[in-house]
Design a protein around this motif. Structure first.
Motif, PDB file in Angstrom:
ATOM      1  N   THR A   1       0.823  -1.222   0.000  1.00 34.56           N
ATOM      2  CA  THR A   1       0.000   0.000   0.000  1.00 34.56           C
ATOM      3  C   THR A   1       0.853   1.267   0.000  1.00 34.56           C
ATOM      4  O   THR A   1       0.381   2.319  -0.410  1.00 34.56           O
ATOM      5  N   ASN A   2       2.080   1.185   0.477  1.00 32.45           N
ATOM      6  CA  ASN A   2       3.016   2.292   0.297  1.00 32.45           C
ATOM      7  C   ASN A   2       3.870   2.087  -0.947  1.00 32.45           C
ATOM      8  O   ASN A   2       4.120   3.020  -1.705  1.00 32.45           O
ATOM      9  N   VAL A   3       4.318   0.838  -1.151  1.00 33.51           N
ATOM     10  CA  VAL A   3       5.283   0.579  -2.223  1.00 33.51           C
ATOM     11  C   VAL A   3       4.688   0.887  -3.602  1.00 33.51           C
ATOM     12  O   VAL A   3       5.341   1.529  -4.421  1.00 33.51           O
TER      13      VAL A   3
ATOM     14  N   ILE B   1       6.954 -10.393   0.405  1.00 37.29           N
ATOM     15  CA  ILE B   1       6.833 -11.144   1.666  1.00 37.29           C
ATOM     16  C   ILE B   1       5.364 -11.264   2.099  1.00 37.29           C
ATOM     17  O   ILE B   1       5.077 -11.688   3.206  1.00 37.29           O
TER      18      ILE B   1
ATOM     19  N   ALA C   1      -6.969   4.312   7.632  1.00 37.08           N
ATOM     20  CA  ALA C   1      -7.458   4.238   6.249  1.00 37.08           C
ATOM     21  C   ALA C   1      -8.930   3.844   6.202  1.00 37.08           C
ATOM     22  O   ALA C   1      -9.788   4.519   6.768  1.00 37.08           O
TER      23      ALA C   1
ATOM     24  N   THR D   1      -8.375  -1.189   2.700  1.00 37.41           N
ATOM     25  CA  THR D   1      -6.926  -0.958   2.786  1.00 37.41           C
ATOM     26  C   THR D   1      -6.342  -1.674   4.008  1.00 37.41           C
ATOM     27  O   THR D   1      -5.233  -2.205   3.958  1.00 37.41           O
TER      28      THR D   1
ATOM     29  N   ALA E   1      -2.703  -3.594   4.405  1.00 37.11           N
ATOM     30  CA  ALA E   1      -1.646  -2.891   5.147  1.00 37.11           C
ATOM     31  C   ALA E   1      -1.177  -3.694   6.353  1.00 37.11           C
ATOM     32  O   ALA E   1      -1.988  -4.241   7.097  1.00 37.11           O
ATOM     33  N   THR E   2       0.141  -3.758   6.548  1.00 38.67           N
ATOM     34  CA  THR E   2       0.697  -4.503   7.681  1.00 38.67           C
ATOM     35  C   THR E   2       1.317  -3.549   8.703  1.00 38.67           C
ATOM     36  O   THR E   2       1.682  -2.413   8.371  1.00 38.67           O
TER      37      THR E   2
ATOM     38  N   GLY F   1       5.016  -2.939   7.686  1.00 41.73           N
ATOM     39  CA  GLY F   1       5.125  -1.942   6.618  1.00 41.73           C
ATOM     40  C   GLY F   1       4.866  -0.539   7.138  1.00 41.73           C
ATOM     41  O   GLY F   1       5.503   0.420   6.718  1.00 41.73           O
TER      42      GLY F   1
ATOM     43  N   ALA G   1       8.065   0.424   9.167  1.00 43.39           N
ATOM     44  CA  ALA G   1       9.264   0.462   8.311  1.00 43.39           C
ATOM     45  C   ALA G   1       9.192   1.650   7.357  1.00 43.39           C
ATOM     46  O   ALA G   1      10.201   2.256   7.036  1.00 43.39           O
ATOM     47  N   ASN G   2       7.997   2.008   6.939  1.00 42.59           N
ATOM     48  CA  ASN G   2       7.830   3.150   6.044  1.00 42.59           C
ATOM     49  C   ASN G   2       8.155   4.468   6.766  1.00 42.59           C
ATOM     50  O   ASN G   2       8.557   5.439   6.157  1.00 42.59           O
TER      51      ASN G   2
ATOM     52  N   LEU H   1      16.905   0.328  10.724  1.00 43.60           N
ATOM     53  CA  LEU H   1      17.132  -0.973  10.076  1.00 43.60           C
ATOM     54  C   LEU H   1      18.318  -0.896   9.111  1.00 43.60           C
ATOM     55  O   LEU H   1      18.484   0.082   8.391  1.00 43.60           O
TER      56      LEU H   1
ATOM     57  N   MET I   1      15.300  -7.090   8.302  1.00 41.21           N
ATOM     58  CA  MET I   1      13.867  -6.814   8.219  1.00 41.21           C
ATOM     59  C   MET I   1      13.256  -6.889   9.614  1.00 41.21           C
ATOM     60  O   MET I   1      13.905  -7.350  10.559  1.00 41.21           O
TER      61      MET I   1
ATOM     62  N   ALA J   1      -8.173   9.391   6.226  1.00 43.44           N
ATOM     63  CA  ALA J   1      -7.474  10.655   6.424  1.00 43.44           C
ATOM     64  C   ALA J   1      -6.083  10.412   6.984  1.00 43.44           C
ATOM     65  O   ALA J   1      -5.909   9.562   7.854  1.00 43.44           O
TER      66      ALA J   1
HETATM   67  C1  LIG Z   1      -5.545   4.784   0.629  1.00 42.57           C
HETATM   68  C2  LIG Z   1      -4.482   4.720   1.685  1.00 42.57           C
HETATM   69  C3  LIG Z   1      -4.774   5.116   2.982  1.00 42.57           C
HETATM   70  C4  LIG Z   1      -3.802   5.053   3.972  1.00 42.57           C
HETATM   71  N1  LIG Z   1      -4.140   5.435   5.247  1.00 42.57           N
HETATM   72  C5  LIG Z   1      -3.230   5.339   6.236  1.00 42.57           C
HETATM   73  C6  LIG Z   1      -3.581   5.692   7.552  1.00 42.57           C
HETATM   74  O1  LIG Z   1      -4.718   6.063   7.856  1.00 42.57           O
HETATM   75  N2  LIG Z   1      -2.625   5.609   8.514  1.00 42.57           N
HETATM   76  C7  LIG Z   1      -1.362   5.201   8.230  1.00 42.57           C
HETATM   77  O2  LIG Z   1      -0.540   5.127   9.136  1.00 42.57           O
HETATM   78  N3  LIG Z   1      -0.997   4.843   6.985  1.00 42.57           N
HETATM   79  C8  LIG Z   1      -1.904   4.902   5.976  1.00 42.57           C
HETATM   80  N4  LIG Z   1      -1.541   4.550   4.696  1.00 42.57           N
HETATM   81  C9  LIG Z   1      -0.175   4.123   4.400  1.00 42.57           C
HETATM   82  C10 LIG Z   1       0.047   2.591   4.370  1.00 42.57           C
HETATM   83  O3  LIG Z   1      -1.156   1.920   4.098  1.00 42.57           O
HETATM   84  C11 LIG Z   1       0.615   2.068   5.689  1.00 42.57           C
HETATM   85  O4  LIG Z   1       1.845   2.676   5.979  1.00 42.57           O
HETATM   86  C12 LIG Z   1       0.750   0.536   5.709  1.00 42.57           C
HETATM   87  O5  LIG Z   1       0.817   0.083   7.040  1.00 42.57           O
HETATM   88  C13 LIG Z   1       1.969   0.027   4.964  1.00 42.57           C
HETATM   89  O6  LIG Z   1       2.001  -1.391   5.090  1.00 42.57           O
HETATM   90  P1  LIG Z   1       2.207  -2.345   3.840  1.00 42.57           P
HETATM   91  O7  LIG Z   1       2.220  -3.723   4.338  1.00 42.57           O
HETATM   92  O8  LIG Z   1       1.244  -2.025   2.768  1.00 42.57           O
HETATM   93  O9  LIG Z   1       3.669  -1.871   3.417  1.00 42.57           O
HETATM   94  P2  LIG Z   1       4.425  -1.935   2.010  1.00 42.57           P
HETATM   95  O10 LIG Z   1       3.895  -0.882   1.109  1.00 42.57           O
HETATM   96  O11 LIG Z   1       4.478  -3.328   1.519  1.00 42.57           O
HETATM   97  O12 LIG Z   1       5.868  -1.510   2.538  1.00 42.57           O
HETATM   98  C14 LIG Z   1       6.116  -0.232   3.100  1.00 42.57           C
HETATM   99  C15 LIG Z   1       7.596  -0.084   3.436  1.00 42.57           C
HETATM  100  O13 LIG Z   1       7.960  -0.949   4.492  1.00 42.57           O
HETATM  101  C16 LIG Z   1       8.958  -1.887   4.101  1.00 42.57           C
HETATM  102  N5  LIG Z   1       8.614  -3.137   4.784  1.00 42.57           N
HETATM  103  C17 LIG Z   1       7.440  -3.819   4.725  1.00 42.57           C
HETATM  104  N6  LIG Z   1       7.457  -4.864   5.569  1.00 42.57           N
HETATM  105  C18 LIG Z   1       8.656  -4.856   6.179  1.00 42.57           C
HETATM  106  C19 LIG Z   1       9.283  -5.684   7.164  1.00 42.57           C
HETATM  107  N7  LIG Z   1       8.662  -6.754   7.703  1.00 42.57           N
HETATM  108  N8  LIG Z   1      10.540  -5.373   7.561  1.00 42.57           N
HETATM  109  C20 LIG Z   1      11.180  -4.289   7.040  1.00 42.57           C
HETATM  110  N9  LIG Z   1      10.656  -3.480   6.120  1.00 42.57           N
HETATM  111  C21 LIG Z   1       9.398  -3.753   5.691  1.00 42.57           C
HETATM  112  C22 LIG Z   1       8.892  -1.907   2.607  1.00 42.57           C
HETATM  113  O14 LIG Z   1      10.138  -2.259   2.027  1.00 42.57           O
HETATM  114  C23 LIG Z   1       8.521  -0.478   2.287  1.00 42.57           C
HETATM  115  O15 LIG Z   1       9.648   0.352   2.345  1.00 42.57           O
HETATM  116  C24 LIG Z   1      -2.498   4.600   3.661  1.00 42.57           C
HETATM  117  C25 LIG Z   1      -2.201   4.195   2.353  1.00 42.57           C
HETATM  118  C26 LIG Z   1      -3.179   4.253   1.367  1.00 42.57           C
HETATM  119  C27 LIG Z   1      -2.837   3.811  -0.020  1.00 42.57           C
END
Ligand SMILES: Cc1cc2nc3c(=O)[nH]c(=O)nc-3n(C[C@H](O)[C@H](O)[C@H](O)COP(=O)(O)OP(=O)(O)OC[C@H]3O[C@@H](n4cnc5c(N)ncnc54)[C@H](O)[C@@H]3O)c2cc1C
Lengths: 159, 285
Positions: free
Chosen positions: B33-35, B52, B100, B104, B108-109, B112, B115-116, B159, B164, B191
């Motif tokens: 969701t971020n990548v 992963i 979110a 979503t 979302a994890t 992630g 780490a983001n 990190l 990871m 938001a």
């Molecule tokens: C529509 C929308 C709404 C959102 N709303 C919110 C919100 O309300 N609040 C909020 O906080 N965020 C929000 N986000 C941002 C995002 O969804 C979160 O940050 C989410 O938790 C990212 O998790 P992911 O698994 O999708 O990460 P990914 O996109 O897969 O990865 C994100 C980053 O973390 C790294 N990463 C992932 N897993 C690991 C691991 N195990 N170890 C080390 N590095 C790792 C990846 O390399 C990358 O750099 C939103 C995004 C969208 C698109």
């Protein structure tokens, strides 16, 4: 080109394809002719690309096609053929006038189905939360909420 | 030109091998969701995407007598539904519920999210207030990083390239301790926060025995409100005490003006959000 082979079962049909690693599931699906999956914002904000991946609703524009390898995808159109809740939702959307331009409809119906599948009840506030990731610019949401409410109410009464 | 390689892994060992091999070139992809937005806007390119998402062994919420363990692949939906977290870390459940939208949250994890390392990452203030520890792992073994040393800047963490996040450890607070999280956004759903605050309070015979305050979106990283914590420690709990101490939160934060709000607005509402989070917990006693 770095391309990878993936196998995804979409609406019951197995598809083998070569894709680039960065290709989104949304673009993959549309490339394969599943045009009911709409392309809106491509940032995860509008929800019109929502599909069911391995049993859970996801926004296909923020999912990699490669991540669906070996998995199962259902779109609104496929669900409308096989899934009773989706069939009812599609009918209710028409009856309630919940469709104007229709662009948000596939995502709204998949989100509504996921809500009812997860035990969601005929509760307007909860339905609003369930579709909070789906934008509609025509209806003002009321008719969409009414349509989902209607189906949820009938299903819960049957149980 | 966008150009990526791709490796998909299903075990932790495969993930660590891939990270060791790719190092700086690696980009882990969990929920994406971020990548994926980053790929689209060319914030990342020429990387090896390491998928992963299907690393099931890191998707869990477990407890021992003293601690809670959250695997890094645990989704925000999992957090929202967890009875263990409802009991021991309600602030994290509050954050999950306001994260979110439900769709979503399925992708979302928690790994992630931290780490983001966005200043607005919603799970970060609760984790800071709950004294969480990030357990990272690489081919050379595991490392424990206290969460207040984990965030090093906007989108930067402690990190190493070959590491990871394996899991997050949270010490169980005593039964007479409570936590709460408040997110102030431009609207209720979908938001990004303008200001967010998490608080943990332990009150014994009317006195504040332990207090933790953490805020999001008011500095380059999520931050602790240490000045306010110090002012509150050992004090009798009352609305007046809370209000007075919360008004000093500006000493702990350094907000900027952006499209969501001005610096001045954030300064003002930060104290209100902190006050409300603390008062809400006080109301539970
Ligand atoms: C529509 C929308 C709404 C959102 N709303 C919110 C919100 O309300 N609040 C909020 O906080 N965020 C929000 N986000 C941002 C995002 O969804 C979160 O940050 C989410 O938790 C990212 O998790 P992911 O698994 O999708 O990460 P990914 O996109 O897969 O990865 C994100 C980053 O973390 C790294 N990463 C992932 N897993 C690991 C691991 N195990 N170890 C080390 N590095 C790792 C990846 O390399 C990358 O750099 C939103 C995004 C969208 C698109």
């Amino acid at each position: 080109m770095n391309e990878i082979n993936i196998t995804v079962t979409v609406n019951g049909t197995e598809i083998n394809a070569k894709v680039k690693p960065e290709l989104s599931l949304l673009r993959f699906l549309r490339g394969q002719g599943f045009y009911d999956v709409k392309c809106g914002c491509e940032m995860g904000d509008c929800g019109t690309c929502t599909v069911i991946l391995n049993g859970q609703a996801v926004k296909s524009c923020i999912t990699l096609a490669a991540q669906a390898d070996g998995g199962t995808v259902w779109t609104d159109k496929g669900l409308g053929v096989c899934d009773d809740i989706t069939k009812r939702l599609q009918k209710a959307f028409v009856e309630h006038g919940a469709i104007q331009c229709g662009f948000c409809t596939p995502g709204m119906i998949v989100a509504g189905k996921a809500y009812i599948d997860n035990g969601g009840r005929a509760d307007r506030e909860e339905i609003k939360k369930a579709i909070s990731g789906n934008l509609c610019r025509c209806t003002g949401y009321k008719k969409i909420v009414d349509a989902i409410f209607d189906v949820a109410e009938k299903i819960r009464k049957q149980e | 030109m966008k150009s990526f390689n791709y490796i998909s892994v299903v075990t932790l060992n495969q993930a660590l091998e891939a990270l060791q091999q790719e190092k700086e070139n690696a980009c882990l992809v969990a929920g994406a969701t971020n990548v994926l937005p980053f790929i689209r806007y060319k914030k990342i390119n020429n990387k090896t995407l390491i998928n992963i998402r299907n690393l099931k062994e890191l998707r869990y919420i477990q407890e021992t007598d003293e601690k809670i363990f959250i695997g890094s692949l645990t989704t925000i939906t999992d957090l929202e539904k967890s009875d263990i977290l409802k009991k021991y870390a309600p602030a994290l459940v509050d954050a999950a519920r306001n994260f979110a939208d439900p769709t979503t949250r399925n992708s979302a994890t928690i790994g992630g999210n931290i780490a983001n390392a966005s200043p607005a990452a919603d799970t970060a203030p609760p984790l800071l207030a709950l004294d969480a520890v990030v357990v990272s792992v690489s081919k050379s073994g595991e490392r424990k990083i206290p969460i207040d040393e984990f965030f090093t800047g906007v989108n930067m963490t402690a990190l190493k390239p070959e590491e990871m996040i394996k899991e997050i450890e949270i010490p169980k607070n005593p039964a007479n301790s409570h936590s709460h999280f408040i997110k102030l956004g431009l609207r209720n759903a979908m938001a990004i926060s303008i200001v967010s605050a998490a608080a943990v309070l332990e009150i014994e015979s009317g006195k504040i025995k332990k207090v933790r305050i953490a805020l999001g979106s008011v500095a380059p990283t999520p931050v602790r409100g240490r000045t306010v914590e110090k002012l509150l420690m050992g004090q009798d709990f009352s609305d007046k005490v809370i209000e007075k101490a919360s008004s000093r939160i500006h000493e702990d934060i350094s907000p900027i003006s952006d499209i969501r709000a001005s610096r001045e607005y954030r300064q003002t509402v930060a104290s209100v959000v902190v006050k409300r989070a603390l008062q809400k917990i006080g109301g539970i006693y």
